[in-house]
Scaffold this motif. Structure first.
Motif, PDB file in Angstrom:
ATOM      1  N   SER A 146       0.854  -1.187   0.000  1.00  0.00           N
ATOM      2  CA  SER A 146       0.000   0.000   0.000  1.00  0.00           C
ATOM      3  C   SER A 146       0.890   1.238   0.000  1.00  0.00           C
ATOM      4  O   SER A 146       2.018   1.206   0.493  1.00  0.00           O
ATOM      5  CB  SER A 146      -0.918   0.016   1.229  1.00  0.00           C
ATOM      6  OG  SER A 146      -1.770  -1.106   1.230  1.00  0.00           O
ATOM      7  N   ASN A 159      -4.763   7.177  -2.444  1.00  0.00           N
ATOM      8  CA  ASN A 159      -4.282   6.045  -1.657  1.00  0.00           C
ATOM      9  C   ASN A 159      -4.353   4.777  -2.496  1.00  0.00           C
ATOM     10  O   ASN A 159      -5.395   4.480  -3.103  1.00  0.00           O
ATOM     11  CB  ASN A 159      -5.119   5.876  -0.385  1.00  0.00           C
ATOM     12  CG  ASN A 159      -4.886   6.991   0.612  1.00  0.00           C
ATOM     13  OD1 ASN A 159      -3.902   6.992   1.331  1.00  0.00           O
ATOM     14  ND2 ASN A 159      -5.792   7.962   0.645  1.00  0.00           N
ATOM     15  N   ASN A 161      -3.930   0.660  -2.608  1.00  0.00           N
ATOM     16  CA  ASN A 161      -3.927  -0.561  -1.817  1.00  0.00           C
ATOM     17  C   ASN A 161      -4.057  -1.744  -2.772  1.00  0.00           C
ATOM     18  O   ASN A 161      -5.102  -1.924  -3.402  1.00  0.00           O
ATOM     19  CB  ASN A 161      -5.074  -0.565  -0.800  1.00  0.00           C
ATOM     20  CG  ASN A 161      -5.024  -1.775   0.123  1.00  0.00           C
ATOM     21  OD1 ASN A 161      -4.010  -2.462   0.209  1.00  0.00           O
ATOM     22  ND2 ASN A 161      -6.125  -2.042   0.798  1.00  0.00           N
TER      23      ASN A 161
END
Length: 393
Positions: A146, A159, A161
Motif C-alpha cells: 500500500s 491512496n 492498496n
C-alpha cells in the motif's frame, strides 16, 4: 576583445542574455568589423559554448546547433561558388546572426519557459506499474503493498492498496493537474477517479487523467489501450474519453473502449446508459453524432474516420476484466500481439501463411500454455515454449 578567451567569455554571456547593453553593442560591433583574425572563434568553439549553457542538455544544444549549420549549408555553397575567399567570413556572420536567436533561447531556458525534461518511453514489457505525476516525477506501484500518492506540496491526493488506486474527493484545485498511469504487459489495475468513476485498466494501457476535476468543465481523460469505465453520474459535467481521433461522451454509464495500435478501429461497447461518439476535432452534437444504445458496439475506422455500429453480446468484450480472452474474426498476426500483451511473452511466428488468417476463439482465465495448446489442437499450429519465448514453426 583582443584575446580568444575574452571573445569566448563575452559570447557565452551573450548567448545566456547576460550582457550589459554596452557588451551587446561590443559583440555586434566585433562581428561587423571582424576580418577573420586568428582569434576569431571556430565553429567548434561556438558549439562548445552552446554545450556549456546551463539547464540545456547535450541533445538540445546539438539539435539547435545542427539547425544553424543546416540553415547555412546551402548559402555557404553559393558563396563558395561566387566568392571563394569570403566563404568562411560569410559562414561566421551567419552564425553570429543565429546567436541573436540563441540569445532569446538562452533567456527562455534561464527563465524556465522551456522544459528540458524528456519523457522516457515506457517499457510495457517491464513488471512495474508506473504512475507519472504532473511534475514528471515517477512513482512505482506494487500490487503487494500500500502507498500514498502526494502532490508536489506534499498533500495526499490518493491512496493505493493492492491493485487499486483511489483519488481523494476533498481537493479543490485552481487548475487541472494531470497524472498518468501506465500498465505493463501481463497486468491489470483499477483506478478510482476523484468523482467516483471506476476504471478497469487492461494490460499495455496508458491513461492520463485529472487529479481532481474542475467545476464547470467536462471530465476528460485520455486513453491508449483498453479500459472499462463505470462512470459516476453527473449531468452538469459530461465525462469524455479521448482515444486519439475519437471522443466518447457520457453522463454516467458502463462501457468498454479498446484503442490498441494494432487494430484498424477503436471499438466502444456499451453495457448500460448512453454514449456519444464523435471526432475529437469536432464539438459534440447529439443531433449529428453517433449515439450508442446498450448492447451495441461502435467502431471508429481510423483510415476514413467513419463510425459503424452493430448489436453484440457485451460480455464477450468485457470478459477480460475477469480474466477472459476473446478473439472475433481476428488475424493471427493481431492475436499474437494481444497474447504478448496479455501474458508478457515474446512470440516469434515463422509460419508466414498464418499471419493473415482469421480466427474466432474464447478463453476463461487460461494460461498461455493452454491457449497455445488450443490453437495446436484445433488449427494444427505447431510451436515450442521456452521460458517466456514462444516459437511458432
Amino acid at each position: 576583445m583582443n584575446s580568444n578567451s575574452e571573445i569566448k567569455s563575452l559570447l557565452q554571456k551573450f548567448v545566456l542574455n547576460q550582457c550589459t547593453p554596452e557588451e551587446t553593442d561590443e559583440v555586434i560591433a566585433y562581428y561587423k568589423k571582424n576580418k577573420l583574425t586568428d582569434d576569431f572563434p571556430s565553429v567548434e568553439e561556438v558549439k562548445n559554448l552552446l554545450d556549456e549553457m546551463p539547464k540545456m542538455n547535450q541533445e538540445t544544444a546539438d539539435a539547435i546547433f545542427m539547425n544553424i549549420l543546416a540553415s547555412n549549408k546551402e548559402e555557404d555553397q553559393t558563396v563558395i561558388e561566387l566568392h571563394p575567399k569570403k566563404s568562411n567570413f560569410r559562414k561566421y556572420i551567419s552564425i553570429a546572426a543565429s546567436l541573436l536567436v540563441l540569445a532569446s533561447v538562452g533567456l527562455a531556458y534561464k527563465q524556465g519557459l522551456f522544459t528540458t525534461t524528456k519523457e522516457v518511453p515506457f517499457d510495457f514489457k517491464s513488471n512495474d506499474i508506473v504512475l507519472q505525476l504532473e511534475d514528471g516525477n515517477v512513482q512505482i506501484i506494487s500490487e503487494l503493498t500500500s502507498a500514498q500518492v502526494k502532490d508536489k506540496k506534499g498533500n495526499i491526493i490518493g491512496n493505493q492498496n493492492g491493485d487499486k488506486l483511489v483519488y481523494e474527493m476533498e481537493a479543490d484545485p485552481e487548475k487541472l493537474t494531470y497524472n498518468t498511469i501506465k500498465i505493463p504487459y501481463g497486468k491489470k489495475f483499477q483506478l478510482q477517479l476523484s468523482d467516483g468513476t471506476l476504471v478497469h485498466l487492461n494490460s499495455g494501457t496508458t491513461l492520463k487523467y485529472p487529479v481532481k476535476f474542475i467545476a464547470g468543465e467536462n471530465r476528460q481523460v485520455f486513453l491508449n489501450g483498453e479500459a472499462f469505465f463505470d462512470v459516476a453520474k453527473d449531468k452538469k459535467h459530461p465525462f469524455v474519453v479521448n482515444a486519439d481521433e475519437l471522443n466518447v461522451r457520457v453522463l454516467g454509464t458502463h462501457f468498454n473502449i479498446s484503442n490498441y495500435p494494432e487494430d484498424a478501429a477503436t471499438d466502444v461497447v456499451l453495457v448500460e446508459g448512453s454514449v456519444g461518439m464523435y471526432k475529437s476535432s469536432e464539438e459534440f452534437d447529439a443531433a449529428k453524432n453517433t449515439i450508442l444504445k446498450p448492447g451495441y458496439k461502435g467502431s471508429f475506422n481510423r483510415n476514413n474516420a467513419s463510425i459503424s455500429t452493430k448489436s453484440v453480446i457485451t460480455d464477450i468484450y468485457t470478459s477480460w476484466i475477469n480474466g477472459g480472452l476473446t478473439f472475433r474474426n481476428m488475424t493471427f498476426k493481431n492475436i499474437i500481439t494481444k497474447l504478448e500483451r496479455r501474458y508478457n511473452v515474446t512470440i516469434v511466428n515463422k509460419n508466414e501463411k498464418l499471419a493473415n488468417e482469421k480466427f474466432n476463439a474464447s478463453f476463461k482465465e487460461e494460461s498461455i500454455e493452454n491457449v497455445m495448446s488450443y490453437f495446436n489442437d484445433i488449427h494444427g499450429i505447431n510451436y515450442t515454449i521456452k521460458n517466456d519465448q514462444i516459437l511458432i514453426k
